[in-house]
Design a protein around this motif. Structure first.
Motif, PDB file in Angstrom:
ATOM      1  N   ALA A 108       0.804  -1.217   0.000  1.00  0.00           N
ATOM      2  CA  ALA A 108       0.000   0.000   0.000  1.00  0.00           C
ATOM      3  C   ALA A 108       0.836   1.265   0.000  1.00  0.00           C
ATOM      4  CB  ALA A 108      -0.949   0.000   1.202  1.00  0.00           C
ATOM      5  N   ILE A 109       1.935   1.281   0.761  1.00  0.00           N
ATOM      6  CA  ILE A 109       2.744   2.503   0.853  1.00  0.00           C
ATOM      7  C   ILE A 109       4.164   2.279   0.357  1.00  0.00           C
ATOM      8  CG2 ILE A 109       1.383   3.348   2.792  1.00  0.00           C
ATOM      9  CD1 ILE A 109       3.705   2.616   4.645  1.00  0.00           C
ATOM     10  N   GLY A 110       4.417   1.147  -0.263  1.00  0.00           N
ATOM     11  CA  GLY A 110       5.729   0.876  -0.823  1.00  0.00           C
ATOM     12  C   GLY A 110       6.644   0.194   0.182  1.00  0.00           C
ATOM     13  N   THR A 111       7.587  -0.569  -0.349  1.00  0.00           N
ATOM     14  CA  THR A 111       8.529  -1.256   0.529  1.00  0.00           C
ATOM     15  C   THR A 111       9.391  -0.269   1.309  1.00  0.00           C
ATOM     16  OG1 THR A 111      10.049  -1.474  -1.363  1.00  0.00           O
ATOM     17  CG2 THR A 111       8.630  -3.349  -0.877  1.00  0.00           C
ATOM     18  N   THR A 112       9.750   0.847   0.681  1.00  0.00           N
ATOM     19  CA  THR A 112      10.547   1.853   1.394  1.00  0.00           C
ATOM     20  C   THR A 112       9.737   2.497   2.500  1.00  0.00           C
ATOM     21  OG1 THR A 112      11.858   2.304  -0.579  1.00  0.00           O
ATOM     22  CG2 THR A 112      11.890   3.964   1.149  1.00  0.00           C
ATOM     23  N   GLY A 113       8.500   2.889   2.203  1.00  0.00           N
ATOM     24  CA  GLY A 113       7.653   3.527   3.208  1.00  0.00           C
ATOM     25  C   GLY A 113       7.395   2.623   4.396  1.00  0.00           C
ATOM     26  N   ALA A 114       7.028   1.359   4.130  1.00  0.00           N
ATOM     27  CA  ALA A 114       6.756   0.424   5.218  1.00  0.00           C
ATOM     28  C   ALA A 114       8.015   0.135   6.019  1.00  0.00           C
ATOM     29  CB  ALA A 114       6.166  -0.869   4.652  1.00  0.00           C
ATOM     30  N   SER A 115       9.152   0.013   5.325  1.00  0.00           N
ATOM     31  CA  SER A 115      10.410  -0.270   6.020  1.00  0.00           C
ATOM     32  C   SER A 115      10.791   0.871   6.949  1.00  0.00           C
ATOM     33  CB  SER A 115      11.527  -0.513   5.002  1.00  0.00           C
ATOM     34  OG  SER A 115      11.268  -1.649   4.208  1.00  0.00           O
ATOM     35  N   MET A 116      10.723   2.096   6.452  1.00  0.00           N
ATOM     36  CA  MET A 116      11.117   3.236   7.264  1.00  0.00           C
ATOM     37  C   MET A 116      10.125   3.489   8.395  1.00  0.00           C
ATOM     38  SD  MET A 116      13.981   4.116   6.014  1.00  0.00           S
ATOM     39  CE  MET A 116      14.139   2.334   5.764  1.00  0.00           C
ATOM     40  N   LEU A 117       8.872   3.146   8.187  1.00  0.00           N
ATOM     41  CA  LEU A 117       7.858   3.367   9.207  1.00  0.00           C
ATOM     42  C   LEU A 117       7.992   2.395  10.376  1.00  0.00           C
ATOM     43  CD1 LEU A 117       5.285   4.983   9.946  1.00  0.00           C
ATOM     44  CD2 LEU A 117       3.969   3.212   8.758  1.00  0.00           C
ATOM     45  N   LEU A 118       8.363   1.145  10.087  1.00  0.00           N
ATOM     46  CA  LEU A 118       8.304   0.098  11.100  1.00  0.00           C
ATOM     47  C   LEU A 118       9.654  -0.349  11.664  1.00  0.00           C
ATOM     48  CD1 LEU A 118       5.508  -2.201   9.613  1.00  0.00           C
ATOM     49  CD2 LEU A 118       5.317  -0.561  11.483  1.00  0.00           C
ATOM     50  N   ILE A 119      10.763  -0.054  10.983  1.00  0.00           N
ATOM     51  CA  ILE A 119      12.032  -0.588  11.462  1.00  0.00           C
ATOM     52  C   ILE A 119      12.414   0.006  12.817  1.00  0.00           C
ATOM     53  CG2 ILE A 119      13.393   1.100  10.143  1.00  0.00           C
ATOM     54  CD1 ILE A 119      14.330  -2.534  11.145  1.00  0.00           C
ATOM     55  N   ARG A 120      12.183   1.282  13.036  1.00  0.00           N
ATOM     56  CA  ARG A 120      12.548   1.881  14.317  1.00  0.00           C
ATOM     57  C   ARG A 120      11.697   1.338  15.465  1.00  0.00           C
ATOM     58  NH1 ARG A 120      13.062   6.199  10.665  1.00  0.00           N
ATOM     59  NH2 ARG A 120      15.190   6.994  10.466  1.00  0.00           N
ATOM     60  N   PRO A 121      10.357   1.258  15.329  1.00  0.00           N
ATOM     61  CA  PRO A 121       9.576   0.617  16.404  1.00  0.00           C
ATOM     62  C   PRO A 121      10.002  -0.822  16.667  1.00  0.00           C
ATOM     63  CG  PRO A 121       8.123   1.819  14.929  1.00  0.00           C
ATOM     64  CD  PRO A 121       9.475   1.831  14.304  1.00  0.00           C
ATOM     65  N   LEU A 122      10.335  -1.570  15.614  1.00  0.00           N
ATOM     66  CA  LEU A 122      10.775  -2.951  15.796  1.00  0.00           C
ATOM     67  C   LEU A 122      12.057  -2.998  16.622  1.00  0.00           C
ATOM     68  CD1 LEU A 122      10.387  -5.982  14.981  1.00  0.00           C
ATOM     69  CD2 LEU A 122      11.942  -5.507  13.077  1.00  0.00           C
ATOM     70  N   LEU A 123      13.009  -2.114  16.307  1.00  0.00           N
ATOM     71  CA  LEU A 123      14.274  -2.078  17.047  1.00  0.00           C
ATOM     72  C   LEU A 123      14.057  -1.614  18.484  1.00  0.00           C
ATOM     73  CD1 LEU A 123      16.532  -0.526  14.267  1.00  0.00           C
ATOM     74  CD2 LEU A 123      16.560  -2.906  15.052  1.00  0.00           C
ATOM     75  N   GLN A 124      13.139  -0.677  18.675  1.00  0.00           N
ATOM     76  CA  GLN A 124      12.853  -0.184  20.017  1.00  0.00           C
ATOM     77  C   GLN A 124      12.244  -1.287  20.888  1.00  0.00           C
ATOM     78  OE1 GLN A 124      10.246   3.196  20.068  1.00  0.00           O
ATOM     79  NE2 GLN A 124       9.960   3.151  22.283  1.00  0.00           N
ATOM     80  N   ILE A 125      11.312  -2.034  20.336  1.00  0.00           N
ATOM     81  CA  ILE A 125      10.668  -3.114  21.085  1.00  0.00           C
ATOM     82  C   ILE A 125      11.681  -4.195  21.454  1.00  0.00           C
ATOM     83  CG2 ILE A 125       9.032  -5.036  20.824  1.00  0.00           C
ATOM     84  CD1 ILE A 125       7.216  -3.069  19.308  1.00  0.00           C
ATOM     85  N   ASN A 126      12.664  -4.416  20.595  1.00  0.00           N
ATOM     86  CA  ASN A 126      13.646  -5.481  20.816  1.00  0.00           C
ATOM     87  C   ASN A 126      14.933  -4.997  21.472  1.00  0.00           C
ATOM     88  OD1 ASN A 126      12.865  -8.263  19.303  1.00  0.00           O
ATOM     89  ND2 ASN A 126      11.945  -6.528  18.231  1.00  0.00           N
ATOM     90  N   ARG A 127      14.950  -3.788  22.004  1.00  0.00           N
ATOM     91  CA  ARG A 127      16.201  -3.221  22.489  1.00  0.00           C
ATOM     92  C   ARG A 127      16.735  -3.937  23.733  1.00  0.00           C
ATOM     93  NH1 ARG A 127      14.045   2.609  24.839  1.00  0.00           N
ATOM     94  NH2 ARG A 127      12.462   1.769  26.262  1.00  0.00           N
ATOM     95  N   GLU A 128      15.880  -4.616  24.499  1.00  0.00           N
ATOM     96  CA  GLU A 128      16.368  -5.350  25.667  1.00  0.00           C
ATOM     97  C   GLU A 128      16.925  -6.723  25.309  1.00  0.00           C
ATOM     98  OE1 GLU A 128      13.525  -2.308  26.809  1.00  0.00           O
ATOM     99  OE2 GLU A 128      13.075  -4.170  25.734  1.00  0.00           O
ATOM    100  N   ARG A 129      16.700  -7.161  24.084  1.00  0.00           N
ATOM    101  CA  ARG A 129      17.171  -8.474  23.670  1.00  0.00           C
ATOM    102  C   ARG A 129      18.538  -8.368  22.990  1.00  0.00           C
ATOM    103  NH1 ARG A 129      12.645 -11.920  20.610  1.00  0.00           N
ATOM    104  NH2 ARG A 129      14.593 -13.077  20.226  1.00  0.00           N
ATOM    105  N   ARG A 130      19.294  -9.466  23.037  1.00  0.00           N
ATOM    106  CA  ARG A 130      20.619  -9.492  22.432  1.00  0.00           C
ATOM    107  C   ARG A 130      20.610 -10.111  21.039  1.00  0.00           C
ATOM    108  NH1 ARG A 130      24.596  -8.350  26.169  1.00  0.00           N
ATOM    109  NH2 ARG A 130      23.921  -8.350  28.348  1.00  0.00           N
ATOM    110  N   HIS A 131      19.721 -11.041  20.799  1.00  0.00           N
ATOM    111  CA  HIS A 131      19.670 -11.748  19.513  1.00  0.00           C
ATOM    112  C   HIS A 131      18.576 -11.112  18.648  1.00  0.00           C
ATOM    113  CE1 HIS A 131      22.367 -14.681  21.270  1.00  0.00           C
ATOM    114  NE2 HIS A 131      21.535 -14.821  22.296  1.00  0.00           N
ATOM    115  N   VAL A 132      18.992 -10.128  17.839  1.00  0.00           N
ATOM    116  CA  VAL A 132      18.027  -9.320  17.085  1.00  0.00           C
ATOM    117  C   VAL A 132      18.310  -9.331  15.588  1.00  0.00           C
ATOM    118  CG1 VAL A 132      17.012  -6.999  16.866  1.00  0.00           C
ATOM    119  CG2 VAL A 132      17.743  -7.833  19.107  1.00  0.00           C
ATOM    120  N   SER A 133      19.552  -9.612  15.179  1.00  0.00           N
ATOM    121  CA  SER A 133      19.928  -9.454  13.772  1.00  0.00           C
ATOM    122  C   SER A 133      19.069 -10.309  12.845  1.00  0.00           C
ATOM    123  CB  SER A 133      21.408  -9.777  13.572  1.00  0.00           C
ATOM    124  OG  SER A 133      21.684 -11.118  13.938  1.00  0.00           O
TER     125      SER A 133
END
Length: 458
Positions: free
Chosen positions: A133-158
């Motif tokens: 709906a909003i393009g792979t770039t739009g969806a990636s930029m919109l969600l990657i930061r929240p995903l990293l924030q939610i997983n910031r307490e974990r060590r195995h994230v890559s």
């Protein structure tokens, strides 16, 4: 450059593809060499290598004895090549990335929920659906930061970021022309806007298969987390809130501009044919600039928003877009003699080359090849009528799936791949190198692609 404009015997020597190969090797190897890895981290040095290799190829086009895309030899050939690679491809590519990057950087999803496997699966699935709906770039930029924030307490994230690239930055954007650049180029060449819904079944199978693999890996990774990190992840909770909601309107404006402001086509409702004056790019830059003006600096700081990741893509892709003109020319000349005629062949040839040549121009090469081939021309009743000829439905499905899906095979297969990698690294996630990522994609994606090719393109 159209394939029929190349005269017999006028094909670049393979040696002139070496600058493109050299740039790929620099991207792959220099981060792994201790003596130069820190030097390579600077975008200015990436740009220097990229520009030098682009200049070598430019000199070749200026001095060779025949033209480019029907031009005369010499300066006209160089101008035509740079017009095609830089003005026609690179600038629109970077403008679209800029607008989506700038606007999504002004949207902040705050809060923290436990980074359970089910949570990460939900985010990846939502992103894969949103990407069309909003393009792979739009969806990636919109969600990657929240995903990293939610997983910031974990060590195995890559591994989660890698699967994010697979699903959100590539495979997800299959159902609409605004989803991924190759499909948009097909739309510009006459494919109906909603024809891409024909990719629904391959899209759904690919999403489901990759998600299942991710869930298995993610459950094992979650069990490897230390009790202390799990306790911290469970304890630090905050409700999800959206800041910068006005930028969602601008994001919708980008999608609308890409879909409606097509040079040479009549705009819906008004019937006005848009001239080729970069009106779409001007509107996109305006929307991105409005977002930068509109968004409070505090929100950008909270998002750790900088242009470093976008600058890295800009520095590398100027060289990629120029140097890849030689291998693309070679492919166009040799294409009719390669004997590619079946959907299976189109799927794998388009896909494998999309992994290294950027999936958008590779899509165009095989799109034009299919449109001028005997198989496509004789399939008038059951083909897709485009500006370059009739293309068999299964051929076009194969080309579309190959380009979009296999753009995930390397970091350079699709623009958002590098952006997501750079943002993850800026957040402290250790991402695999060029070859390490390829090993991951080969192990996970290739079996899925084999199944898809056997079910849909045999």
């Amino acid at each position: 450059m159209d394939s029929h404009t190349v005269a017999a015997g006028q094909m670049p020597a393979l040696v002139w593809a070496l600058p493109f190969v050299a740039l790929l090797l620099a991207i792959a190897l220099l981060p792994l060499v201790p003596r130069v890895s820190h030097w390579w981290e600077r975008n200015a040095n990436k740009l220097a290598i990229s520009v030098v290799l682009a200049i070598v190829v430019s000199i070749y086009y200026a001095l060779r004895g025949y033209g480019f895309a029907g031009s005369e030899a010499g300066g006209e050939a160089l101008a035509r090549m740079l017009g095609h690679a830089v003005v026609g491809d690179y600038i629109p590519f970077m403008v679209l990335l800029f607008s989506l990057y700038a606007i999504s950087g002004g949207i902040r999803l705050t809060g923290d929920v436990p980074a359970h496997p089910s949570t990460n699966c939900a985010i990846l699935l939502a992103g894969a659906i949103l990407a069309s709906a909003i393009g792979t770039t739009g969806a990636s930029m919109l969600l990657i930061r929240p995903l990293l924030q939610i997983n910031r307490e974990r060590r195995h994230v890559s591994h989660t970021v890698i699967f994010f690239i697979f699903l959100v930055s590539n495979i997800g954007g299959s159902l609409l022309p605004v989803g991924d650049p190759p499909l948009f180029l097909g739309y510009l060449r006459g494919v109906p806007f909603f024809w891409t819904f024909n990719l629904l079944l391959p899209w759904a199978l690919a999403i489901a298969a990759v998600m299942c693999v991710y869930l298995v890996i993610e459950i094992r990774a979650y069990r490897r987390e230390s009790p202390k990190d799990i306790m911290l992840d469970e304890t630090l909770r905050a409700p999800i809130r959206l800041a910068g909601g006005r930028n969602v309107i601008l994001l919708a404006g980008v999608v609308l501009a890409v879909a409606v402001l097509v040079p040479g086509r009549a705009m819906p409702l008004v019937g006005w044919v848009l001239p080729d004056w970069f009106i779409r790019e001007i509107v996109l830059v305006g929307l991105g600039g409005l977002s930068l003006f509109w968004t409070p600096k505090a929100l950008h700081r909270a998002n750790s928003f900088t242009f470093h990741a976008l600058a890295e893509v800009a520095a590398l892709f100027i060289g990629i877009f120029v140097t890849m003109q030689v291998p693309i020319e070679i492919l166009k000349v040799m294409g009719p003699d390669l004997g590619i005629s079946s959907p299976m062949q189109y799927f794998w040839c388009t896909g494998i080359l999309s992994s290294f040549l950027d999936n958008a121009p590779t899509y165009v090469v095989f799109f034009e090849l299919a449109g001028t081939s005997t198989a496509g021309a004789t399939n008038l009743l059951h083909g897709v009528e485009t500006l370059t000829g009739s293309i068999g439905v299964r051929d076009l499905l194969a080309i579309s799936c190959g380009a979009v899906f296999m753009g995930a095979n390397t970091y350079i297969g699709n623009g958002p791949n590098f952006l997501v990698k750079a943002i993850a690294e800026n957040h402290g996630v250790k991402m695999p190198g060029f070859f390490g990522y390829m090993l991951y994609s080969a192990a996970v994606l290739l079996p899925v692609f084999v199944i898809i090719s056997l079910l849909f393109f045999l």
